[in-house]
Design a protein around this motif. Structure first.
Motif, PDB file in Angstrom:
ATOM      1  N   ILE A  27       0.862  -1.178   0.000  1.00  0.00           N
ATOM      2  CA  ILE A  27       0.000   0.000   0.000  1.00  0.00           C
ATOM      3  C   ILE A  27       0.900   1.229   0.000  1.00  0.00           C
ATOM      4  CG2 ILE A  27      -1.804   1.275   1.213  1.00  0.00           C
ATOM      5  CD1 ILE A  27      -2.555  -1.303   2.663  1.00  0.00           C
TER       6      ILE A  27
ATOM      7  N   ASP B 176       1.250   5.725  -1.323  1.00  0.00           N
ATOM      8  CA  ASP B 176       0.697   6.919  -1.953  1.00  0.00           C
ATOM      9  C   ASP B 176       1.536   7.369  -3.151  1.00  0.00           C
ATOM     10  OD1 ASP B 176       2.928   7.954  -0.685  1.00  0.00           O
ATOM     11  OD2 ASP B 176       1.795   9.131   0.787  1.00  0.00           O
TER      12      ASP B 176
ATOM     13  N   LEU C 114      -1.602  -1.318  -4.010  1.00  0.00           N
ATOM     14  CA  LEU C 114      -2.838  -0.640  -3.651  1.00  0.00           C
ATOM     15  C   LEU C 114      -2.561   0.827  -3.337  1.00  0.00           C
ATOM     16  CD1 LEU C 114      -4.203  -3.326  -1.155  1.00  0.00           C
ATOM     17  CD2 LEU C 114      -4.770  -3.101  -3.583  1.00  0.00           C
ATOM     18  N   GLN C 115      -3.550   1.667  -3.581  1.00  0.00           N
ATOM     19  CA  GLN C 115      -3.449   3.095  -3.295  1.00  0.00           C
ATOM     20  C   GLN C 115      -3.723   3.370  -1.824  1.00  0.00           C
ATOM     21  OE1 GLN C 115      -2.495   5.721  -5.215  1.00  0.00           O
ATOM     22  NE2 GLN C 115      -2.737   7.013  -3.391  1.00  0.00           N
ATOM     23  N   ALA C 116      -2.855   4.105  -1.183  1.00  0.00           N
ATOM     24  CA  ALA C 116      -3.064   4.497   0.210  1.00  0.00           C
ATOM     25  C   ALA C 116      -4.108   5.605   0.307  1.00  0.00           C
ATOM     26  CB  ALA C 116      -1.761   4.962   0.841  1.00  0.00           C
ATOM     27  N   THR C 117      -4.943   5.527   1.314  1.00  0.00           N
ATOM     28  CA  THR C 117      -5.905   6.590   1.601  1.00  0.00           C
ATOM     29  C   THR C 117      -5.506   7.402   2.824  1.00  0.00           C
ATOM     30  OG1 THR C 117      -7.258   5.058   2.914  1.00  0.00           O
ATOM     31  CG2 THR C 117      -7.805   5.295   0.567  1.00  0.00           C
TER      32      THR C 117
ATOM     33  N   SER D 155      -5.772   1.562   3.104  1.00  0.00           N
ATOM     34  CA  SER D 155      -6.279   1.634   1.741  1.00  0.00           C
ATOM     35  C   SER D 155      -7.792   1.529   1.833  1.00  0.00           C
ATOM     36  CB  SER D 155      -5.702   0.494   0.894  1.00  0.00           C
ATOM     37  OG  SER D 155      -6.261  -0.751   1.286  1.00  0.00           O
ATOM     38  N   ASN D 156      -8.471   1.430   0.705  1.00  0.00           N
ATOM     39  CA  ASN D 156      -9.925   1.281   0.754  1.00  0.00           C
ATOM     40  C   ASN D 156     -10.355  -0.013   1.441  1.00  0.00           C
ATOM     41  OD1 ASN D 156     -10.591   3.702  -0.525  1.00  0.00           O
ATOM     42  ND2 ASN D 156     -10.384   2.800  -2.573  1.00  0.00           N
TER      43      ASN D 156
END
Length: 212
Positions: free
Chosen positions: A72, A74, A105-108, A126-127
């Motif tokens: 994960i 950004d 995966l994209q970090a939130t 992440s999501n």
């Protein structure tokens, strides 16, 4: 005439930042059962970024959705650079077939909590996932100047500040990764497999004044 070597390392800075890790086993001489390394990069050729590389089943060459082997971050370009050129050369990840199958995966959200003198946490979301890395019973800090020939890449001199943890855990959505903290070989000594690594800097080539 002053023949002392320059204090300025002439090599390229590949990255600098924080890179704490938690590596887990059931038994000292057994296989890795869970691996996680966090990164918070202040400078790299691919910009700044933060995230976590996690192998829930290090010996399984699969990613999501079958196995929680993922990264994960950004900044995915930076994350792939770190995995390909650095983390894949670290002793624990190098022997783990799961690394070659990780999902990105994209970090939130990326945050930290606690105190580096006692109990410290890095939290990455992440999501779908929340990864919490927790280091406890932290020891005294010590500085490391790792020469090229002793480092994992064999191409970089590495400087860092380390603090070892006597206990640590990694959770994914509240579930702990299997295993416990053991010891590892590090720079001719035995150190914990759970550690904080701050101000870590990877320089291309040998520093002035060091023997080749």
């Amino acid at each position: 005439m002053n023949n002392a070597p320059s204090p300025i390392h002439p090599g390229r800075v590949d990255w600098t930042g924080d890179n704490p890790g938690i590596y887990l086993k059931d038994e000292q001489d057994g296989p890795w059962t869970g691996l996680a390394t966090f990164f918070r990069i202040a400078y790299s050729p691919y910009g700044m970024g933060s995230g976590v590389l996690l192998l829930d089943q290090p010996d399984v060459a699969q990613g999501l959705p079958a196995v929680r082997n993922f990264c994960i971050s950004d900044n995915e370009t930076l994350a792939r650079f770190l995995v390909d050129k650095f983390f894949s050369k670290f002793a624990s990840f190098r022997v783990s077939s799961g690394l070659g199958a990780i999902s990105y995966l994209q970090a939130t959200e990326v945050s930290r909590a606690g105190d580096t003198r006692s109990r410290y946490q890095e939290i990455v979301k992440s999501n779908e996932f929340e990864v919490v890395m927790t280091w406890e019973s932290l020891g005294a800090p010590y500085a490391v100047d790792m020469p090229v020939e002793s480092g994992p890449t064999k191409e970089h001199q590495m400087y860092s500040l380390f603090l070892d943890a006597q206990d640590a855990q990694v959770t994914v959505n509240g579930r702990r990764l299997r295993g416990k903290v053991v010891e590892r070989d590090f720079a001719g000594t035995r150190k914990s497999t759970a550690f904080l690594a701050f101000s870590e800097t990877w320089m291309q080539g040998q520093a002035p004044g060091r023997p080749l």
